[in-house]
Design a protein around this motif. Structure first.
Motif, PDB file in Angstrom:
ATOM      1  N   TRP A 187      37.320  83.485  71.729  1.00 51.50           N
ATOM      2  CA  TRP A 187      36.992  84.218  70.224  1.00 51.50           C
ATOM      3  C   TRP A 187      38.438  83.436  69.496  1.00 51.50           C
ATOM      4  O   TRP A 187      39.251  82.995  70.077  1.00 51.50           O
ATOM      5  CB  TRP A 187      37.056  85.595  70.278  1.00 51.50           C
ATOM      6  N   GLU A 208      47.154  84.538  80.700  1.00 52.64           N
ATOM      7  CA  GLU A 208      48.220  84.466  79.924  1.00 52.64           C
ATOM      8  C   GLU A 208      48.920  83.145  79.641  1.00 52.64           C
ATOM      9  O   GLU A 208      49.571  82.875  78.848  1.00 52.64           O
ATOM     10  CB  GLU A 208      49.232  85.332  80.865  1.00 52.64           C
ATOM     11  N   GLU A 264      54.132  92.848  75.952  1.00 58.08           N
ATOM     12  CA  GLU A 264      53.149  91.826  75.822  1.00 58.08           C
ATOM     13  C   GLU A 264      52.882  91.298  77.496  1.00 58.08           C
ATOM     14  O   GLU A 264      53.584  91.614  78.296  1.00 58.08           O
ATOM     15  CB  GLU A 264      54.033  90.552  75.181  1.00 58.08           C
ATOM     16  N   PRO A 265      51.828  90.668  77.773  1.00 60.61           N
ATOM     17  CA  PRO A 265      51.411  90.313  78.968  1.00 60.61           C
ATOM     18  C   PRO A 265      52.692  89.543  79.871  1.00 60.61           C
ATOM     19  O   PRO A 265      53.359  88.758  79.111  1.00 60.61           O
ATOM     20  CB  PRO A 265      50.300  89.314  78.832  1.00 60.61           C
ATOM     21  N   THR A 266      52.994  89.777  80.830  1.00 61.15           N
ATOM     22  CA  THR A 266      54.107  89.199  81.556  1.00 61.15           C
ATOM     23  C   THR A 266      53.993  89.080  83.040  1.00 61.15           C
ATOM     24  O   THR A 266      54.830  88.334  83.839  1.00 61.15           O
ATOM     25  CB  THR A 266      55.178  90.189  81.350  1.00 61.15           C
ATOM     26  N   PHE A 289      29.101  94.069  71.247  1.00 61.00           N
ATOM     27  CA  PHE A 289      28.770  93.108  70.132  1.00 61.00           C
ATOM     28  C   PHE A 289      27.572  92.588  70.355  1.00 61.00           C
ATOM     29  O   PHE A 289      27.189  92.358  71.741  1.00 61.00           O
ATOM     30  CB  PHE A 289      29.797  92.086  70.497  1.00 61.00           C
ATOM     31  N   MET A 322      37.355  91.360  68.607  1.00 59.35           N
ATOM     32  CA  MET A 322      37.109  92.634  68.283  1.00 59.35           C
ATOM     33  C   MET A 322      37.658  93.569  69.146  1.00 59.35           C
ATOM     34  O   MET A 322      37.735  93.268  70.523  1.00 59.35           O
ATOM     35  CB  MET A 322      35.666  93.056  68.097  1.00 59.35           C
ATOM     36  N   ALA A 323      38.358  94.342  68.553  1.00 55.95           N
ATOM     37  CA  ALA A 323      39.405  95.266  69.593  1.00 55.95           C
ATOM     38  C   ALA A 323      38.296  96.353  70.291  1.00 55.95           C
ATOM     39  O   ALA A 323      37.293  96.482  69.871  1.00 55.95           O
ATOM     40  CB  ALA A 323      40.362  96.141  68.762  1.00 55.95           C
ATOM     41  N   VAL A 324      38.792  96.884  71.316  1.00 51.97           N
ATOM     42  CA  VAL A 324      38.000  97.966  72.020  1.00 51.97           C
ATOM     43  C   VAL A 324      38.877  99.267  72.096  1.00 51.97           C
ATOM     44  O   VAL A 324      40.091  99.168  71.687  1.00 51.97           O
ATOM     45  CB  VAL A 324      37.658  97.629  73.379  1.00 51.97           C
ATOM     46  N   ARG A 370      42.090  86.673  75.451  1.00 50.95           N
ATOM     47  CA  ARG A 370      42.948  86.837  76.569  1.00 50.95           C
ATOM     48  C   ARG A 370      42.130  87.737  77.775  1.00 50.95           C
ATOM     49  O   ARG A 370      41.960  87.606  78.848  1.00 50.95           O
ATOM     50  CB  ARG A 370      44.213  87.575  76.340  1.00 50.95           C
ATOM     51  N   ARG A 371      41.270  88.752  76.966  1.00 50.69           N
ATOM     52  CA  ARG A 371      40.382  89.699  78.105  1.00 50.69           C
ATOM     53  C   ARG A 371      39.496  89.139  78.533  1.00 50.69           C
ATOM     54  O   ARG A 371      38.962  89.062  79.611  1.00 50.69           O
ATOM     55  CB  ARG A 371      40.005  91.146  76.991  1.00 50.69           C
ATOM     56  N   GLU A 427      43.756  88.482  71.432  1.00 49.83           N
ATOM     57  CA  GLU A 427      43.736  89.678  72.340  1.00 49.83           C
ATOM     58  C   GLU A 427      42.291  89.375  73.312  1.00 49.83           C
ATOM     59  O   GLU A 427      42.197  89.745  74.364  1.00 49.83           O
ATOM     60  CB  GLU A 427      43.803  90.731  71.690  1.00 49.83           C
ATOM     61  N   GLU A 428      41.130  89.351  72.386  1.00 51.16           N
ATOM     62  CA  GLU A 428      40.053  89.454  72.716  1.00 51.16           C
ATOM     63  C   GLU A 428      39.897  88.160  73.577  1.00 51.16           C
ATOM     64  O   GLU A 428      39.055  88.357  75.099  1.00 51.16           O
ATOM     65  CB  GLU A 428      38.916  89.294  71.846  1.00 51.16           C
ATOM     66  N   ASP A 439      40.065  85.627  67.979  1.00 52.87           N
ATOM     67  CA  ASP A 439      41.028  86.828  68.203  1.00 52.87           C
ATOM     68  C   ASP A 439      41.608  86.415  69.392  1.00 52.87           C
ATOM     69  O   ASP A 439      40.964  86.397  70.740  1.00 52.87           O
ATOM     70  CB  ASP A 439      40.177  87.937  68.163  1.00 52.87           C
ATOM     71  N   SER A 474      47.467  95.113  70.911  1.00 56.29           N
ATOM     72  CA  SER A 474      47.243  94.245  72.185  1.00 56.29           C
ATOM     73  C   SER A 474      45.699  94.508  72.445  1.00 56.29           C
ATOM     74  O   SER A 474      45.248  94.325  73.624  1.00 56.29           O
ATOM     75  CB  SER A 474      48.017  94.912  73.439  1.00 56.29           C
ATOM     76  N   GLY A 475      44.990  94.348  71.291  1.00 53.29           N
ATOM     77  CA  GLY A 475      43.444  94.426  71.540  1.00 53.29           C
ATOM     78  C   GLY A 475      42.767  95.621  71.779  1.00 53.29           C
ATOM     79  O   GLY A 475      41.744  95.610  71.956  1.00 53.29           O
ATOM     80  N   TYR A 518      51.407  96.974  78.464  1.00 52.52           N
ATOM     81  CA  TYR A 518      51.006  96.242  79.487  1.00 52.52           C
ATOM     82  C   TYR A 518      51.853  96.945  81.018  1.00 52.52           C
ATOM     83  O   TYR A 518      52.823  97.043  80.820  1.00 52.52           O
ATOM     84  CB  TYR A 518      51.230  94.861  79.541  1.00 52.52           C
TER      85      TYR A 518
END
Lengths: 395, 533
Positions: free
Chosen positions: B100, B119, A117-119, B353, A1-3, B107-108, B104-105, B102, A24-25, A56
């Motif tokens: 997850w 990464e 993007e992440p780098t 969540f 889930m995005a924030v 990655r976090r 991006e999630e 997802d 990017s989330g 980023y």
């Protein structure tokens, strides 16, 4: 889930349309209004305030920082003065573009790298033996794009740095209210505009201050959908839409060199070694096999093909990211990767990738278009990018 | 006069059923004979306690070939996959790593432990994509024999070569994957313990290897190359439990005219002059058929039902040498309420969540590589792991029909549990094994013991006795390099044929191996039909 981004308390209160996009989330407003035109119009006529925090950001500091920049980026970072910014692609060892972004030189040995993007991993991999520290500042730094003709006046009213003296692709530090920020004269709209880089924990204060002093100058919170149309007009490519990052590409055909992306001007083969140079030397001698170009769909045939079915021309008000084939006499020669109707130019425009021999401006091609549920081909012309670039962007 | 069949298939596990369905689809008269009272083999749903249904053995689906789902139109017969979202790996200090659906999630979450890992994860995923793409065509093809110069075989070899050629950039990685340990393989990419533990655990599932044993990296790929809806590495929970998968294949088979008889245990395969002629059921009934197909594991098939006297010594000793060591057990729990892991206390306040959303995927008790290796060390010397690796799912979160309203079922796959115990028998040790599992898990889920209503403990011995898996090996033989591809189950007999005429094998002991994949059943049917059965 995005924030939410650091601006979420403000953007969520404003986003009555509930049109959210994931970037990017993060939740970012797609469009605050019912439709994008008021927000697009703000970019070109007033000042649009766009939350670009999901970018980023990395800080690179230390005696080896410049060497890393020179090793990773295709442009010559030594030509970039302190408090100046450059736009540059970076490539893998095969000379294929991983990303493009902006690099801020904050001081002789201090940089901020802004990427889609992440780098971090790539910077670290290439920093072996260099005396420097790399920090991921993505969450710590919030960012706002203030884009449009009145943006300078707004900053002059609330920012204590020298805005009038700030040249295109330069930076200045100062405060807004009591919050220390960096302002860069950069953006993704092709208009006069700035990006404001703010400590995330004080982001809201800056948002409020900008909206407050911006009111008489027509400041308008703007979602990323309007920005998407503006960037097509400006001829700015978008990662994973107009090209695929070499890092993400699953097959070689999906990768692109800087020359193919029209970024040959940003490849400095004579600056010394950098990642991908050998491959790029070979390609510059050989010539790129395909090119990113502008495309403009001819109005009259478009109108006629619709009229034949008793329909008005169907014009994409949002930037459409579904790729469609480009044809020439002998078959498919490319694809249009983004297209939209420019309300400003009154043209159906796009960004396309075509085989090199079709890349000259003026080349007549056809684009596939579905009209009345039937796939058709409409005449189009290859054009020089950008589609639109007002002098005020640089003045 | 008893009916004579074109083919009789021994065992109604998913592969036996797939094989029968394809044979029947081609117009053959087919009879499937199943020892138990229900179809499915190790792909079953059983109401073990009133109101509580369990996927007793296998518990998730990923490897099932999309082509089989499509060709047999399994959704028409009740095949429905519910999503399994993510993997929760609790750590002993009360923290957790969540991966997850997802990106991006994920990655976090990974960045909480290591930015570099966060990464690298996407790049690792890309590598595994390519390796899976290299292997994928082989999941739908009979392995060619590199020692044979027959034209068809050479064509098949060329096809493998072509696949390798298309993926030439990744052949070095494939060679590494085939030879390395899963721990070494993932350590080339990552640094954070919970991620290393959780990833390398995929390399030991169902295998009598530790994460540091060479060869375990391939097993990791075996668990990575499944696909659902065009997505590699996706896992799903069948609605109605795993039995619904078997039932759907049985439904397809019946729709093509196949007959399925349950409670029909077979005593032996009828062999006359080196040719299989049918089977003899326990009780003496004979069923004659032109072709006999066994979906049982190679040891049961050849040493049990055929009998060594009908086979040459070299083949018999090869089958005897075939490695089929059981390494795992299961504990199935009926729960009064949802478990509340320590790591999810106050999670909604922290992340927004609800705790439940973290439990909708797999829960992996694999805090680090050493933990897994220590668990393996116990098993090497004939003891079940004192602190076992566990892969847990709560199917009721996706499919409430598995338990009474508000109650839950929990499936716990446990490793290691060696078939051969150094001390005592599994009948003596079963409850101690169950206690160890519950005690270990209770360290991560403090309310676990309070909410257990019933428990079912399944040891390797139970898997053998009740489900017919020799030594309790869930893959019908280990997925080690020397028993894969043209070597599965033994050299020279990887094309589903057997030394007996008119007899074939179609179980997980044949290429491409175990998992609820169906590929052996389909490939065997193709072979049988090609040979004009």
């Amino acid at each position: 889930m995005a924030v939410g981004t650091p601006f979420h308390p403000r953007t969520s209160a404003l986003n009555k349309s509930l049109n959210w996009r994931h970037w990017s989330g993060y939740f970012t407003a797609g469009c605050y209004h019912d439709f994008i035109q008021p927000e697009y119009a703000a970019i070109r006529n007033k000042a649009a305030l766009i939350d670009v925090s999901p970018l980023y950001k990395y800080s690179v500091e230390g005696p080896g920082a410049t060497a890393l920049m020179q090793r990773v980026f295709t442009r010559d970072v030594s030509k970039c003065s302190p408090m100046q910014a450059i736009y540059t692609p970076w490539c893998d060892s095969g000379g294929q573009v991983m990303q493009e972004g902006t690099v801020f030189r904050l001081d002789d040995d201090s940089y901020q790298v802004n990427a889609a993007e992440p780098t971090m991993r790539w910077l670290r991999l290439n920093s072996a033996g260099l005396d420097l520290t790399i920090a991921d500042r993505s969450a710590a730094v919030a960012a706002l794009a203030l884009q449009g003709p009145t943006s300078r006046r707004i900053l002059n009213a609330c920012f204590d740095g020298d805005v009038d003296g700030l040249r295109f692709f330069h930076l200045v530090a100062g405060t807004i209210g009591s919050v220390p920020v960096t302002v860069s004269r950069t953006g993704y709209t092709g208009d006069l505009g700035y990006e404001v880089w703010i400590p995330a924990d004080r982001a809201i204060a800056v948002w409020d201050a900008l909206l407050d002093v911006g009111q008489p100058h027509g400041i308008t919170p703007c979602g990323i959908l309007a920005m998407d149309v503006a960037r097509v007009e400006a001829g700015f490519i978008l990662i994973d839409v107009d090209y695929i990052s070499a890092e993400r590409a699953l097959i070689p055909e999906h990768t692109s060199s800087p020359y193919e992306l029209g970024l040959g001007w940003a490849v400095k083969l004579d600056k010394g070694n950098f990642v991908g140079r050998d491959a790029l030397v070979a390609e510059s001698a050989r010539g790129a096999g395909r090119r990113v170009v502008g495309i403009c769909i001819d109005w009259e045939p478009l109108e006629e093909i619709h009229a034949a079915d008793n329909l008005m021309p169907d014009l994409p008000q949002l930037a459409c990211r579904e790729p469609v084939p480009v044809y020439a006499a002998e078959g498919q020669v490319g694809r249009v990767t983004t297209r939209c109707w420019s309300t400003l130019l009154k043209k159906y425009i796009g960004i396309a990738t075509v085989e090199a021999c079709y890349a000259s401006p003026g080349t007549a091609v056809e684009m596939e278009l579905t009209v009345n549920f039937r796939r058709r081909r409409v005449p189009a012309a290859v054009v020089q990018l950008p589609h639109f670039r007002p002098p005020r962007m640089r003045e | 006069m008893t009916k004579r069949y074109d083919a009789v298939v021994i065992g109604a596990g998913h592969n036996g059923l797939v094989c029968a369905a394809y044979l029947a689809r081609a117009g053959k008269s087919v009879l499937v004979l199943e020892r138990r009272h229900l179809v499915g083999g190790a792909t079953v749903t059983e109401e073990v306690f009133p109101g509580f249904k369990f996927s007793v053995c296998s518990y998730v689906v990923s490897l099932m070939r999309p082509r089989i789902i499509s060709e047999l139109d399994l959704p028409r017969f009740g095949f429905e996959l519910l999503p399994l979202d993510g993997t929760l790996s609790p750590t002993p200090d009360g923290d957790y790593l969540m991966r997850w659906h997802d990106a991006e999630e994920t990655r976090r979450e990974l960045a909480r432990f290591s930015t570099a890992d966060a990464e690298a994860y996407e790049q690792f995923g890309k590598l595994m994509y390519h390796l899976a793409m290299t292997v994928r065509p082989m999941l739908s093809a009979t392995p060619p024999d590199p020692s044979s110069l027959a034209p068809a075989n050479l064509a098949a070899l060329a096809s493998v070569g072509k696949t390798f050629g298309r993926n030439a950039d990744h052949l070095y990685d494939l060679a590494k994957l085939m030879t390395m340990s899963s721990a070494d393989f993932v350590e080339e990419w990552f640094e954070s313990e919970p991620l290393l533990g959780s990833l390398s655990a995929s390399g030991i599932i169902g295998t009598f290897l530790g994460p540091r044993s060479p060869g375990s990296a391939y097993v990791m790929l075996h668990h990575y190359m499944g696909e659902i809806d065009g997505q590699f590495r996706a896992w799903g929970l069948p609605r109605g439990g795993m039995g619904a998968v078997a039932e759907s294949i049985a439904g397809a088979a019946r729709s093509f005219g196949a007959e399925i008889r349950t409670a029909a245990p077979i005593e032996r395969i009828l062999v006359e002059n080196g040719t299989a002629r049918g089977v003899v059921l326990e009780g003496g009934e004979e069923v004659r058929a032109d072709t006999v197909v066994s979906s049982l594991d190679p040891k049961r098939t050849f040493l049990g039902l055929v009998g060594a006297e009908h086979l040459d010594d070299e083949f018999v000793s090869a089958i005897k040498r075939y490695k089929i060591r059981g390494s795992s057990g299961k504990v199935n729990l009926a729960l009064d309420a949802l478990p509340r892991p320590t790591c999810l206390e106050g999670i909604e306040h922290k992340t927004g969540f609800p705790a439940e959303s973290y439990l909708r995927g797999a829960i992996s008790i694999s805090p680090d590589i050493d933990y897994l290796e220590r668990a393996y060390r116990d098993a090497k010397y004939g003891r079940f792991s004192r602190r076992p690796y566990m892969d847990i799912v709560l199917p009721t979160l996706a499919d409430p029909s598995m338990a009474p309203p508000g109650k839950h079922v929990m499936s716990i796959f446990v490793q290691y549990a060696p078939y051969e115990l150094a001390e005592g028998t599994w009948e003596q040790q079963r409850e101690a094994f169950g206690d160890t599992v519950i005690d270990t898990l209770a360290d991560y889920i403090p309310n676990l013991k309070d909410i257990i209503l019933h428990r079912q403990v399944i040891t390797p011995w139970d898997l053998e006795q009740k489900f017919g898996l020799t030594q309790g090996n869930i893959f019908h033989g280990e997925l080690s390099l020397e028993q894969l591809f043209f070597l599965r189950p033994v050299a020279g007999w990887a094309d589903y044929r057997t030394p007996l005429k008119k007899m074939y094998q179609c179980g997980s002991g044949t290429h491409p191996g175990g998992g609820v994949m169906g590929a052996p059943g389909r490939l065997a049917a193709q072979k049988i039909l090609a040979e004009g059965a």
